[in-house]
Write a protein that holds these residues in place. Structure first.
Motif, PDB file in Angstrom:
ATOM      1  N   UNK A   4      19.729 -63.372  -5.803  1.00 14.46           N
ATOM      2  CA  UNK A   4      19.119 -63.126  -7.115  1.00 14.46           C
ATOM      3  C   UNK A   4      18.552 -64.404  -7.747  1.00 14.46           C
ATOM      4  N   UNK A   5      19.161 -65.551  -7.431  1.00 14.83           N
ATOM      5  CA  UNK A   5      18.713 -66.830  -7.999  1.00 14.83           C
ATOM      6  C   UNK A   5      17.233 -67.076  -7.728  1.00 14.83           C
ATOM      7  N   UNK A   8      14.575 -66.694 -10.255  1.00 14.52           N
ATOM      8  CA  UNK A   8      14.501 -67.620 -11.390  1.00 14.52           C
ATOM      9  C   UNK A   8      14.040 -69.015 -10.983  1.00 14.52           C
ATOM     10  N   UNK A  42      26.960 -51.511 -15.519  1.00 17.12           N
ATOM     11  CA  UNK A  42      26.403 -52.054 -16.756  1.00 17.12           C
ATOM     12  C   UNK A  42      25.688 -53.385 -16.483  1.00 17.12           C
ATOM     13  N   UNK A  43      26.319 -54.218 -15.666  1.00 10.41           N
ATOM     14  CA  UNK A  43      25.710 -55.505 -15.312  1.00 10.41           C
ATOM     15  C   UNK A  43      24.384 -55.264 -14.592  1.00 10.41           C
ATOM     16  N   UNK A  46      21.659 -54.151 -16.946  1.00 10.47           N
ATOM     17  CA  UNK A  46      21.170 -55.191 -17.852  1.00 10.47           C
ATOM     18  C   UNK A  46      20.468 -56.341 -17.134  1.00 10.47           C
ATOM     19  N   UNK A  47      20.669 -56.421 -15.816  1.00 11.61           N
ATOM     20  CA  UNK A  47      19.952 -57.436 -15.036  1.00 11.61           C
ATOM     21  C   UNK A  47      18.559 -56.915 -14.669  1.00 11.61           C
ATOM     22  N   UNK A  49      16.156 -55.148 -16.102  1.00  7.67           N
ATOM     23  CA  UNK A  49      14.961 -55.355 -16.936  1.00  7.67           C
ATOM     24  C   UNK A  49      14.456 -56.796 -16.980  1.00  7.67           C
ATOM     25  N   UNK A  50      15.262 -57.753 -16.520  1.00  7.80           N
ATOM     26  CA  UNK A  50      14.794 -59.142 -16.587  1.00  7.80           C
ATOM     27  C   UNK A  50      14.374 -59.656 -15.198  1.00  7.80           C
ATOM     28  N   UNK A  52      11.840 -59.916 -11.982  1.00  2.00           N
ATOM     29  CA  UNK A  52      10.473 -59.714 -11.517  1.00  2.00           C
ATOM     30  C   UNK A  52      10.592 -58.885 -10.237  1.00  2.00           C
ATOM     31  N   UNK A  75      17.188 -46.409 -15.399  1.00  2.00           N
ATOM     32  CA  UNK A  75      18.644 -46.249 -15.420  1.00  2.00           C
ATOM     33  C   UNK A  75      19.067 -44.849 -14.987  1.00  2.00           C
ATOM     34  N   UNK A  92      21.780 -57.567  -5.179  1.00  2.00           N
ATOM     35  CA  UNK A  92      21.638 -58.452  -6.339  1.00  2.00           C
ATOM     36  C   UNK A  92      22.912 -59.222  -6.691  1.00  2.00           C
TER      37      UNK A  92
END
Lengths: 127, 256
Positions: A4-5, A8, A42-43, A46-47, A49-50, A52, A75, A92
């Motif tokens: 996942x890194x 970013x 939940x994690x 919430x991950x 939507x951020x 790419x 979701x 992820x």
């Protein structure tokens, strides 16, 4: 480092930052490991939507995970599809890059990953 | 007081040992006003679909032993009001990156033993400040810089990592990199501040440690000078009785 890194990170070379080819970096000869993490919808929700998503699809397919759809799941879709939930959880949250290189498609520089830690320090001629 | 992560496994002959500055960061990030700020910023009232806002990405630059990042990682639920944060670290010192990963693992185990939550640690990267990061991603940036004024700035290590254990000279160089800040102790911090507007997300904020000789008032003015929505305030301080190393934490953020 988690797979996942890569979502970013981009090439550390200044001249590459403005090029779309400097993201995502492309894994080369990578050894992966899986670190078990308890299910955490939940994690994951919430991950997502951020992320790419297009870049994730590229990274994942280059590492042999070819089951991702072209668009991110909603979701509702995710909640109704246990297999997709498990696959994304594995990809992820659990998958780590331990050894190998990350390659910039713009300048060709290879960032080495050793024991799960990538080295983004540049040689003098690229600083 | 929240427990401080254990760093007894860290080799302090080549990695900065947690000191007054580290502890000031811990105290400030877990202080009631900062918790309130972070809770509000990262837990907006539920939108129409009832989902939470995206998981915040917390990045520490110069993690050293990892005591600060592990603290935030382990106590995410108390500090941010949510456990689903992503954490990552950058350090020029590979040994510091290894130590931070270890400190995080120990802090996670401690949380689990007590039946408590923690964030998702992405990993540590060897790098120069924010250069490995994609722009606009960081929601919380934490930096305890090399802030001591020194005649010269030590050179960064180069690309390849040497095999085997570092020599005494290598160790000295790593320690020097952790504190030596060049002119006004600001040469490295200035580079980070220049990169900050591009690195932070829309909702991003930064916590930066400074000493009196870094001239914190000038730093705050410089950041406010970026434009009307930029704010910079002192949110923590220590060593008020005087002495050359009076420390403070400034928070830099954008008002929407």
């Amino acid at each position: 480092m988690k797979l996942l890194t890569l979502n970013f990170l981009s090439c550390a070379v200044k001249a590459c930052k403005s090029s779309s080819a400097s993201f995502p970096l492309h894994p080369k000869d990578c050894e992966l490991e899986s670190a078990e993490i308890a299910p955490n919808p939940k994690l994951l929700f919430n991950i997502l939507p951020r992320i790419d998503w297009d870049a994730l699809v590229v990274t994942a397919s280059e590492l042999g995970f070819t089951s991702l759809k072209a668009t991110p799941p909603t979701n509702e879709e995710l909640e109704g599809d246990e297999k997709m939930m498990t696959d994304l959880h594995t990809l992820l949250l659990e998958t780590q890059i331990m050894e190998g290189s990350l390659v910039c498609a713009n300048c060709g520089h290879e960032y080495k990953v050793k024991e799960g830690i990538a080295n983004f320090l540049l040689p003098n001629h690229l600083v | 007081m929240l427990p401080t992560p254990s760093t007894s496994h860290v080799a302090f002959d080549r990695i900065y040992e947690p000191a007054e500055d580290s502890f000031l960061l811990l105290d400030t990030l877990s202080s009631p006003p900062e918790k309130a700020f972070l809770h509000e910023r990262f837990n907006p009232p539920n939108t129409t679909d009832g989902n939470s806002s995206p998981s915040p990405l917390v990045v520490e630059i110069g993690t050293g032993s990892g005591v600060v990042l592990s603290f935030v990682h382990a106590h995410a639920e108390i500090i941010f009001g949510r456990e689903d944060i992503l954490t990552a670290g950058v350090d020029v010192n590979r040994y510091a990156c290894e130590a931070t990963s270890q400190t995080i693992i120990i802090a996670e185990q401690e949380q689990k033993r007590e039946g408590k939550s923690h964030g998702l640690y992405l990993g540590n990267i060897v790098g120069d400040l924010t250069s490995p990061l994609r722009e606009g991603m960081v929601d919380v940036l934490i930096f305890n810089p090399p802030y001591v004024p020194t005649p010269d700035l030590p050179a960064l290590p180069q690309g390849e990592v040497k095999e085997g254990l570092p020599s005494f000279e290598d160790d000295s160089k790593f320690l020097e990199l952790s504190y030596a800040g060049g002119a006004d102790g600001m040469e490295t911090t200035s580079r980070l501040l220049d990169a900050l507007p591009a690195i932070l997300s829309e909702r991003g904020c930064a916590y930066l440690l400074l000493c009196a000789q870094n001239r914190p008032e000038l730093v705050k003015d410089k950041m406010r000078g970026l434009g009307g929505q930029w704010k910079a305030e002192t949110v923590g301080s220590s060593g008020k009785k005087g002495g050359w190393e009076k420390l403070q934490i400034i928070r830099i953020w954008r008002e929407p």
